[in-house]
Every structure is written in C-alpha cells, then in structure tokens.
Design a protein around this motif. Structure first.
Motif, PDB file in Angstrom:
ATOM      1  N   CYS A 335       0.844  -1.245  -0.018  1.00 51.20           N
ATOM      2  CA  CYS A 335       0.107  -0.321  -0.396  1.00 51.20           C
ATOM      3  C   CYS A 335       1.165   1.064   0.483  1.00 51.20           C
ATOM      4  N   GLN A 336       2.711   1.085   0.583  1.00 53.32           N
ATOM      5  CA  GLN A 336       2.853   2.399   0.809  1.00 53.32           C
ATOM      6  C   GLN A 336       3.573   2.752  -0.888  1.00 53.32           C
ATOM      7  N   SER A 337       3.056   1.535  -1.798  1.00 50.78           N
ATOM      8  CA  SER A 337       3.640   2.004  -3.220  1.00 50.78           C
ATOM      9  C   SER A 337       2.402   2.770  -4.208  1.00 50.78           C
ATOM     10  N   ILE A 338       1.189   2.750  -3.310  1.00 50.84           N
ATOM     11  CA  ILE A 338       0.014   3.149  -3.230  1.00 50.84           C
ATOM     12  C   ILE A 338      -0.442   4.995  -3.004  1.00 50.84           C
ATOM     13  N   CYS A 339      -0.033   5.067  -2.504  1.00 53.06           N
ATOM     14  CA  CYS A 339      -0.070   6.055  -1.402  1.00 53.06           C
ATOM     15  C   CYS A 339       1.341   7.538  -0.232  1.00 53.06           C
ATOM     16  N   SER A 340       0.959   8.063   0.110  1.00 56.43           N
ATOM     17  CA  SER A 340       1.560   8.882   0.843  1.00 56.43           C
ATOM     18  C   SER A 340       1.612   7.897   2.305  1.00 56.43           C
ATOM     19  N   LYS A 341       0.922   8.330   2.302  1.00 59.49           N
ATOM     20  CA  LYS A 341       0.546   7.855   4.053  1.00 59.49           C
ATOM     21  C   LYS A 341      -0.481   6.473   4.032  1.00 59.49           C
ATOM     22  N   VAL A 342      -0.321   5.842   4.866  1.00 59.79           N
ATOM     23  CA  VAL A 342      -1.126   4.452   5.507  1.00 59.79           C
ATOM     24  C   VAL A 342      -1.377   4.042   6.576  1.00 59.79           C
ATOM     25  N   ILE A 343      -2.698   4.053   6.939  1.00 57.89           N
ATOM     26  CA  ILE A 343      -2.905   3.859   8.148  1.00 57.89           C
ATOM     27  C   ILE A 343      -3.552   2.535   8.391  1.00 57.89           C
ATOM     28  N   ALA A 344      -2.668   1.963   8.582  1.00 59.10           N
ATOM     29  CA  ALA A 344      -3.309   0.241   8.909  1.00 59.10           C
ATOM     30  C   ALA A 344      -3.656   0.153   9.761  1.00 59.10           C
ATOM     31  N   TYR A 345      -5.127  -0.611   9.758  1.00 53.60           N
ATOM     32  CA  TYR A 345      -5.768  -0.918  11.348  1.00 53.60           C
ATOM     33  C   TYR A 345      -5.730  -2.522  11.283  1.00 53.60           C
ATOM     34  N   PHE A 346      -5.177  -3.118  12.746  1.00 54.61           N
ATOM     35  CA  PHE A 346      -5.096  -4.910  13.142  1.00 54.61           C
ATOM     36  C   PHE A 346      -5.881  -4.552  13.333  1.00 54.61           C
TER      37      PHE A 346
END
Length: 453
Positions: A335-346
């Motif tokens: 997902c980091q390759s798509i946008c400058s910020k990733v909010i990862a919920y786990f």
C-alpha cells in the motif's frame, strides 16, 4: 455416507462440504450463525449446493449420521461433539477427510506460512484457463466463482487434478501425499521455525512427483528437490521473475523473460504468481501459456481487495486477510507504493496468536512504517471457547511507539473507526484493514469507507 459438519460456514469446512456434496455424498452441517428465518448469504449458498443447514444445537445429528466432521476450533465440550460421542458416531478432523479426498485423486498441495490461498487460487485459474478442468478445495473464495453465486472456495471439475491449500498450523500438512507440492516460505507463525521445518520435511517426503520451493529463502532451498522445479527471483530456478514494478493497483514483471502483468499489489503477489506458474508447468502446461493465463486472474476474497476508492482525492480503503507479522508487513509495503500515507488497522485473530507473535509483529511493523504512516491495533477477536486472555494488543502499539513510529491501541471497532477518521487526511491515503477469522471485517472496511467519504 452421511456427513455432518460442525461449523460448516467456516471457510475450511464449507470447502470440503461443498466438494463432497458435489461428488454426490449426503452432507449437512451446523453453524451458530444459522437461522431458519433470517438466512445469511453463506447459509443460502450452502443450501443451494445441496447441504442441509442447522443451528448448532445438535438437532442435525441423528443415529443415521455416519460421521461428524470437526475442525481444531471445535472443542470436545461442544454440544454437537458430545452428541456424536453419545450416539457412538465417529468424530473426524477436517484435515483427515481432506487427506482421504486428496489420496483418491492427483493432487497439487500448496504449503507455506504465507500466500497459500492466493497461490492455490492462481494454480486453479491457470489450469482451468488451459483446459485442465481442475477441482479445488481452498480457504478463500475466488472472485470468478463468487460471480457465479458460489462461496468460491470449492469446485468440482471433470479433470484429473485437485488443487488444495494444505495447513501447517495444525500439523495436518503431513497427512497429504500429493503428486505436486509447493513450499512458498517458512516463517515463525503458530509454530517455531524448527518445528515447521520438520513438518515441511515430511511434506516433501510424501510428495510423489515434484516438490517445488521458493529460491528466495535459504531455508526453503534446503528442502529443494530439483532447482529446475523451483520459482523465485534469486539463483537459477526453473521459473524466474525479474523487473518487478508496481503502478497503482497493478504489478508487472518478467517470467523467464516473458512480460507478465496482474491486477494486484506487492512483490509477494509476483512470488505467488511465479509459484503458480511453476506448479502448472509440472502438470504439462507450457510456461508461455501459464503466463498468459494468469494475467486475467481477478483475485480472491479479502486479499488486497479494493473496497472503496475516491480517485479525485486519491483515497482508498483496502481489505486484506493478513494476520501474521510477515503478511502484515507485506500488505503495508504494498500500500505504501500507492499513497504517501498508510493507516493500517489490525485486529488480532486470537489471544494465543497475539501472545505467540507480538514481539515479531511490533518489530516488523516498526521496520515497515514510514514517518507519516499510522498503525492502529484493535481489540482481539474472540470467537468463544476456553482461552487465556491475559495479554492486551497494547503491548504491540507500545513497542512500535518506543521505536519512534506512529501506533495506537484504540480498543473497540467503534473507537478504532473514530481514530482512523480523525487521522485520515483529505487526500493521498490508503486505509488498510487487516485480520483473520472475523466474518464481519469486510463490513467494517465498508463502514470505514462510509465514514471517510
């Protein structure tokens, strides 16, 4: 035979139940979520497949039942387990039934700690596209089969090959005797590495024709049968990938110099594709045909599934089954390759798994997160049963914070939803939802999309 499956709505159980029903066997089953009046989509799909469905209260088990099938999640105290014992009906583990099924046909078994469901689906897709008419028993629904109104994790083909996902977490992988076997990777998950290697060594010993391993891992290469069988990007495997590139939600690479592209994200999906092509080649499919066939693979349920997208604002919600440290890290990287910020919920999928993996999870996530990314961890998913609950997910977020990266423990899904909404920027962000076992995580991903829309 009259089979009764306890917890038949589970992905592993429903796949075998559908396969047996498709072979003409009498199959019924129960689930605690079933109802006579308000039927879920899964219940309706099972009933359309000829499987009679009951609430999990023992009413579906009678003296005429020949065998009661259970998974490792079903404890002996379960009311239906106890009823089977009282009626002297054999109680059989799911893995034993799958082993009996696979012994009766030519089987391709996919093993490893990550990527099994995707690779199994890819092999099935290639063989089907290349006219092999395979059968399938796996742990996640294929999009192409779901579009036909099926659950998508099982299929009865007319050809000679059966493709199965084989599980190392319960040790059952040693029960299979496949014609072709794949070992995708070996990483500490559910079991220690040494114990895993013992299981995979037995898996190799039971393989009749070709044992295929990932050349990128020294530990898997220690079990290599023949280098020309293998796949990967390192060394000289028979199926070698190169020139990987990700552009948005599409990846491209070369397979032995042949251009290939997929609607997928992440290097791990290139490796899965290489593994599937290597297995198909061992069935007699030409490499070039396998490469062309895999290009229109449309994915499986909850594997980097794009739930929602706002192209103008460059905002996305992605739903993924990632649940062990390496899978979580790989999903975030993709997902980091798509946008400058990733909010990862786990959402941790159990107290036992959290206790086993929390240190590695914190370390791998901390190493993966960028300064602008955020890791949000929620309450542990609890499906019932006897379990020690003396660990909190906060142990993971605290360790990540100490490393200098952004992480919070927000607790309930509602609280996590608020935290995610507060942290989501107006543009250029992927919200990644991860976790296993919880059947409502896809609905949760949709609720996140509604909130940030």
């Amino acid at each position: 035979m009259k089979y009764f499956f306890v917890g038949v709505a589970g992905t592993g159980m429903s796949a075998i139940a559908q396969y047996l029903s498709g072979k003409g066997e009498s199959v019924s089953g129960s689930d605690r979520l079933f109802s006579k009046t308000d039927k879920s989509e899964t219940q309706q799909q099972l009933e359309r497949a000829g499987i009679e469905c009951f609430f999990q209260d023992g009413s579906g088990i009678t003296a005429d039942t020949d065998a009661v099938i259970v998974s490792t999640a079903i404890e002996e105290s379960n009311v239906e387990y106890q009823k089977a014992l009282s009626l002297n009906i054999p109680v059989i583990k799911r893995s034993k039934i799958l082993a009996q099924i696979s012994d009766a046909v030519k089987t391709i078994a996919v093993g490893g700690t990550s990527g099994k469901s995707t690779t199994t689906a890819m092999i099935f897709h290639i063989l089907q596209k290349c006219g092999k008419e395979p059968s399938l028993i796996t742990g996640a629904g294929l999009s192409t089969l779901q579009k036909q109104g099926l659950i998508g994790n099982a299929y009865n083909g007319t050809g000679e090959w059966l493709v199965i996902e084989s599980d190392e977490s319960d040790g059952s992988i040693v029960n299979y005797n496949p014609e072709i076997a794949l070992l995708l990777n070996v990483e500490r998950d559910h079991k220690e590495e040494g114990e895993l290697m013992e299981l995979f060594s037995t898996f190799k010993a039971h393989t009749k024709k070709a044992f295929i391993v990932n050349s990128n891992y020294p530990i898997t290469m220690s079990l290599s049968q023949c280098e020309s069988f293998n796949f990967g990007t390192e060394g000289n495997p028979g199926v070698k990938g190169s020139d990987f590139c990700q552009d948005g939600f599409k990846i491209s690479f070369k397979v032995n110099g042949i251009d290939c592209s997929l609607n997928a994200i992440g290097r791990h999906n290139m490796e899965n594709a290489l593994a599937a092509i290597a297995a198909a080649v061992q069935t007699g499919v030409k490499l070039e045909d396998a490469v062309r066939a895999i290009e229109d693979f449309s994915g499986i349920y909850r594997r980097a599934s794009l739930t929602w997208a706002d192209q103008k604002r460059h905002l996305y919600v992605v739903d993924d089954f990632a649940h062990n440290p390496s899978e979580v890290a790989s999903a975030i990287k993709a997902c980091q390759s798509i946008c400058s910020k990733v909010i990862a919920y786990f959402q941790p999928h159990g107290f036992g798994p959290l206790r086993f993996m929390h240190k590695e999870l914190a370390e791998m996530v901390a190493d993966t997160l960028r300064p602008n990314d955020l890791f949000v961890i929620g309450d542990v998913y609890y499906a019932g049963g006897t379990v020690n609950k003396d660990i909190s997910p906060e142990i993971v977020s605290s360790a990540i914070e100490k490393s200098g990266k952004n992480a919070i423990f927000a607790g309930s899904k509602d609280n996590c939803l608020k935290a995610i909404a507060e942290q989501t920027p107006d543009t250029d962000c992927v919200i990644l939802v991860m976790g296993a076992r919880d059947p409502k995580l896809s609905e949760y991903a949709l609720s996140i999309a509604d909130t940030v829309n």
